[in-house]
Scaffold this motif. Sequence first.
Motif, PDB file in Angstrom:
ATOM      1  N   ILE A  22      56.859  29.796  75.184  1.00 38.14           N
ATOM      2  CA  ILE A  22      58.055  29.658  76.029  1.00 38.14           C
ATOM      3  C   ILE A  22      59.175  28.991  75.233  1.00 38.14           C
ATOM      4  O   ILE A  22      60.353  29.343  75.369  1.00 38.14           O
ATOM      5  CB  ILE A  22      57.712  28.873  77.320  1.00 38.14           C
ATOM      6  CG1 ILE A  22      56.715  29.684  78.164  1.00 38.14           C
ATOM      7  CG2 ILE A  22      58.971  28.569  78.132  1.00 38.14           C
ATOM      8  CD1 ILE A  22      56.116  28.935  79.342  1.00 38.14           C
ATOM      9  N   GLY A  23      58.798  28.058  74.355  1.00 35.03           N
ATOM     10  CA  GLY A  23      59.803  27.370  73.533  1.00 35.03           C
ATOM     11  C   GLY A  23      60.577  28.326  72.647  1.00 35.03           C
ATOM     12  O   GLY A  23      61.802  28.320  72.622  1.00 35.03           O
ATOM     13  N   ASP A  63      57.017  14.644  67.262  1.00 32.51           N
ATOM     14  CA  ASP A  63      55.986  14.442  68.283  1.00 32.51           C
ATOM     15  C   ASP A  63      56.668  13.777  69.481  1.00 32.51           C
ATOM     16  O   ASP A  63      57.035  12.597  69.422  1.00 32.51           O
ATOM     17  CB  ASP A  63      54.876  13.548  67.714  1.00 32.51           C
ATOM     18  CG  ASP A  63      53.769  13.275  68.725  1.00 32.51           C
ATOM     19  OD1 ASP A  63      53.927  13.614  69.916  1.00 32.51           O
ATOM     20  OD2 ASP A  63      52.739  12.710  68.315  1.00 32.51           O
ATOM     21  N   SER A  65      55.532  12.694  72.117  1.00 24.62           N
ATOM     22  CA  SER A  65      54.786  11.586  72.750  1.00 24.62           C
ATOM     23  C   SER A  65      55.025  10.259  72.031  1.00 24.62           C
ATOM     24  O   SER A  65      54.556   9.218  72.494  1.00 24.62           O
ATOM     25  CB  SER A  65      53.286  11.906  72.770  1.00 24.62           C
ATOM     26  OG  SER A  65      52.737  11.816  71.468  1.00 24.62           O
ATOM     27  N   THR A  86      59.675  22.002  76.376  1.00 25.20           N
ATOM     28  CA  THR A  86      58.502  22.829  76.683  1.00 25.20           C
ATOM     29  C   THR A  86      57.228  22.290  76.036  1.00 25.20           C
ATOM     30  O   THR A  86      56.172  22.883  76.183  1.00 25.20           O
ATOM     31  CB  THR A  86      58.696  24.306  76.231  1.00 25.20           C
ATOM     32  OG1 THR A  86      58.449  24.437  74.835  1.00 25.20           O
ATOM     33  CG2 THR A  86      60.081  24.834  76.577  1.00 25.20           C
ATOM     34  N   VAL A 110      51.479  13.243  76.152  1.00 23.81           N
ATOM     35  CA  VAL A 110      52.342  14.383  75.771  1.00 23.81           C
ATOM     36  C   VAL A 110      53.077  14.941  76.993  1.00 23.81           C
ATOM     37  O   VAL A 110      54.296  15.115  76.977  1.00 23.81           O
ATOM     38  CB  VAL A 110      51.507  15.505  75.104  1.00 23.81           C
ATOM     39  CG1 VAL A 110      52.399  16.708  74.785  1.00 23.81           C
ATOM     40  CG2 VAL A 110      50.823  14.989  73.843  1.00 23.81           C
ATOM     41  N   THR A 191      47.396  30.044  77.147  1.00 22.07           N
ATOM     42  CA  THR A 191      46.509  30.740  78.098  1.00 22.07           C
ATOM     43  C   THR A 191      45.552  31.717  77.423  1.00 22.07           C
ATOM     44  O   THR A 191      44.605  32.187  78.058  1.00 22.07           O
ATOM     45  CB  THR A 191      47.361  31.530  79.127  1.00 22.07           C
ATOM     46  OG1 THR A 191      48.297  32.348  78.405  1.00 22.07           O
ATOM     47  CG2 THR A 191      48.089  30.607  80.068  1.00 22.07           C
TER      48      THR A 191
HETATM   49  N1  LIG Z   1      51.553  29.348  79.476  1.00 21.85           N
HETATM   50  C1  LIG Z   1      51.411  29.115  80.770  1.00 21.85           C
HETATM   51  O1  LIG Z   1      50.705  29.815  81.495  1.00 21.85           O
HETATM   52  C2  LIG Z   1      52.152  27.972  81.417  1.00 21.85           C
HETATM   53  C3  LIG Z   1      52.113  27.883  82.808  1.00 21.85           C
HETATM   54  C4  LIG Z   1      52.778  26.833  83.425  1.00 21.85           C
HETATM   55  C5  LIG Z   1      53.457  25.907  82.666  1.00 21.85           C
HETATM   56  N2  LIG Z   1      53.470  26.025  81.308  1.00 21.85           N
HETATM   57  C6  LIG Z   1      54.210  25.019  80.565  1.00 21.85           C
HETATM   58  O2  LIG Z   1      55.197  25.646  79.771  1.00 21.85           O
HETATM   59  C7  LIG Z   1      55.432  24.868  78.602  1.00 21.85           C
HETATM   60  C8  LIG Z   1      55.300  25.732  77.365  1.00 21.85           C
HETATM   61  O3  LIG Z   1      53.985  26.246  77.307  1.00 21.85           O
HETATM   62  P1  LIG Z   1      53.577  27.489  76.392  1.00 21.85           P
HETATM   63  O4  LIG Z   1      52.808  28.397  77.260  1.00 21.85           O
HETATM   64  O5  LIG Z   1      54.767  27.989  75.651  1.00 21.85           O
HETATM   65  O6  LIG Z   1      52.538  26.772  75.429  1.00 21.85           O
HETATM   66  P2  LIG Z   1      52.320  26.883  73.854  1.00 21.85           P
HETATM   67  O7  LIG Z   1      51.002  26.265  73.616  1.00 21.85           O
HETATM   68  O8  LIG Z   1      52.567  28.276  73.391  1.00 21.85           O
HETATM   69  O9  LIG Z   1      53.485  25.959  73.268  1.00 21.85           O
HETATM   70  C9  LIG Z   1      53.493  24.569  73.408  1.00 21.85           C
HETATM   71  C10 LIG Z   1      54.129  23.998  72.155  1.00 21.85           C
HETATM   72  O10 LIG Z   1      54.245  22.590  72.320  1.00 21.85           O
HETATM   73  C11 LIG Z   1      53.962  22.000  71.086  1.00 21.85           C
HETATM   74  N3  LIG Z   1      53.539  20.621  71.284  1.00 21.85           N
HETATM   75  C12 LIG Z   1      52.357  20.176  71.789  1.00 21.85           C
HETATM   76  N4  LIG Z   1      52.346  18.837  71.793  1.00 21.85           N
HETATM   77  C13 LIG Z   1      53.522  18.423  71.277  1.00 21.85           C
HETATM   78  C14 LIG Z   1      54.083  17.159  71.007  1.00 21.85           C
HETATM   79  N5  LIG Z   1      53.421  16.032  71.270  1.00 21.85           N
HETATM   80  N6  LIG Z   1      55.333  17.108  70.471  1.00 21.85           N
HETATM   81  C15 LIG Z   1      56.008  18.234  70.202  1.00 21.85           C
HETATM   82  N7  LIG Z   1      55.521  19.465  70.420  1.00 21.85           N
HETATM   83  C16 LIG Z   1      54.293  19.557  70.950  1.00 21.85           C
HETATM   84  C17 LIG Z   1      52.854  22.843  70.470  1.00 21.85           C
HETATM   85  O11 LIG Z   1      52.775  22.659  69.074  1.00 21.85           O
HETATM   86  C18 LIG Z   1      53.296  24.244  70.885  1.00 21.85           C
HETATM   87  O12 LIG Z   1      54.086  24.849  69.887  1.00 21.85           O
HETATM   88  C19 LIG Z   1      54.425  23.728  78.662  1.00 21.85           C
HETATM   89  O13 LIG Z   1      55.044  22.592  79.235  1.00 21.85           O
HETATM   90  C20 LIG Z   1      53.354  24.247  79.591  1.00 21.85           C
HETATM   91  O14 LIG Z   1      52.627  23.212  80.199  1.00 21.85           O
HETATM   92  C21 LIG Z   1      52.844  27.042  80.659  1.00 21.85           C
END
Ligand SMILES: NC(=O)c1ccc[n+]([C@@H]2O[C@H](COP(=O)([O-])OP(=O)(O)OC[C@H]3O[C@@H](n4cnc5c(N)ncnc54)[C@H](O)[C@@H]3O)[C@@H](O)[C@H]2O)c1
Length: 241
Positions: A22-23, A63, A65, A86, A110, A191
Motif C-alpha cells: 500500500i505504501g 524505523d 517505532s 502505512t 510499530v 497477506t
Molecule cells: N494488506 C492488508 O490486507 C491490510 C488490511 C488492512 C490494513 N492494512 C494496513 O495497511 C498498511 C500497509 O500494509 P501492506 O499490506 O502494504 O503491508 P506490507 O507488509 O506490504 O508493507 C508494510 C511495510 O511497512 C514496513 N515497516 C514495518 N515495520 C516498520 C517500521 N517499524 N518502520 C518503518 N517501516 C516499517 C515494512 O518494511 C513494509 O515495507 C499497514 O498499516 C497494514 O496494517 C493492510
Amino acid sequence: MAAGAFSLQGRRVLVTGAAGGIGRATVRLAVEQGAQVIAVDLAAAGEIAARCGLAEADCQRLDTSDRAAVEGFVAGAGRIDGLVDTAAICPADDWMAPDWDEALQRVLAVNVGGPINLARALLPAMAAQGGGRMVFCGSIAGWMGGIVSGPHYAFSKGGLHAFIRWLARRAAPQGVLVNAVAPGPVETAMTEGRGYRPENYPLGRMAQPEEIAATAVFLLGPGAGYAAGAVFDINGATHFR
Ligand SMILES: NC(=O)c1ccc[n+]([C@@H]2O[C@H](COP(=O)([O-])OP(=O)(O)OC[C@H]3O[C@@H](n4cnc5c(N)ncnc54)[C@H](O)[C@@H]3O)[C@@H](O)[C@H]2O)c1
C-alpha cells in the motif's frame, strides 16, 4: 479549489512503509498528483527507491517505532504538508506460545507507537506552518477482530482507530486534519500465503493496493478539506459497522 480536488501540486508528502504494497502504491499515486514525496521504510533507501520509482535521495531507512529516530528525521526533513503512514506488521504466531509477549510488544511498538511517534513529531511543525494532513492505516481487523490476523494486530488497529479520533479533535483547531483508512484484505506481502479465501468476499476478490492508496491520497488533497476524525472503510462490503 482552483487546483482540483485531487491535486497535490506543491505539496510535500511523507509516506512510511513505502517499500510495502500500500505504501508504494501511495507514493506512486501521490507523485502522479504532483506531490514531492519523501519515502521511508525499514528497508534500505535503494530498495525503497527501486520499489517506488523515486530517486534514492528522496528515500530513507526509518524505523517508525523509534521515537528518537522519528524526531530526528522530522527535524531534518524540512516542510511536510502531508503524511500517509502505512508502516505496520502483522506476524503469524501463536498467542499461547511462551515467548508471544515479545511479539505483542513489537506489534504495539510499530502499529500504535509508530503513529504516535509520527504524530507527535509532525503536529507542532504542521500547526506552525498553518496546517497539514495525516492519514493512518487502520484495518477491518480493528472493527471485527480480523479474518486471519492475531489478537495483537486486531488490538493495535482498534487502538489506532481510537487514537486518530483522539488526535483529530486536538489537531483540527490547528488546521491539521487527521483521518484513517481501514482496508479489508489487500493483496500485499502482509497477506500473501496467509490463507485468505477471496472467493468468500462479496466482490469475489481481495483489494489491490492502489484501491486503498487512492483514498489515502484523496485525503491529502483539497477535496478532503472537511474530512477529520474519520476512518474510511474500504472493504468491499465485507463488514459494516
Ligand atoms: N494488506 C492488508 O490486507 C491490510 C488490511 C488492512 C490494513 N492494512 C494496513 O495497511 C498498511 C500497509 O500494509 P501492506 O499490506 O502494504 O503491508 P506490507 O507488509 O506490504 O508493507 C508494510 C511495510 O511497512 C514496513 N515497516 C514495518 N515495520 C516498520 C517500521 N517499524 N518502520 C518503518 N517501516 C516499517 C515494512 O518494511 C513494509 O515495507 C499497514 O498499516 C497494514 O496494517 C493492510
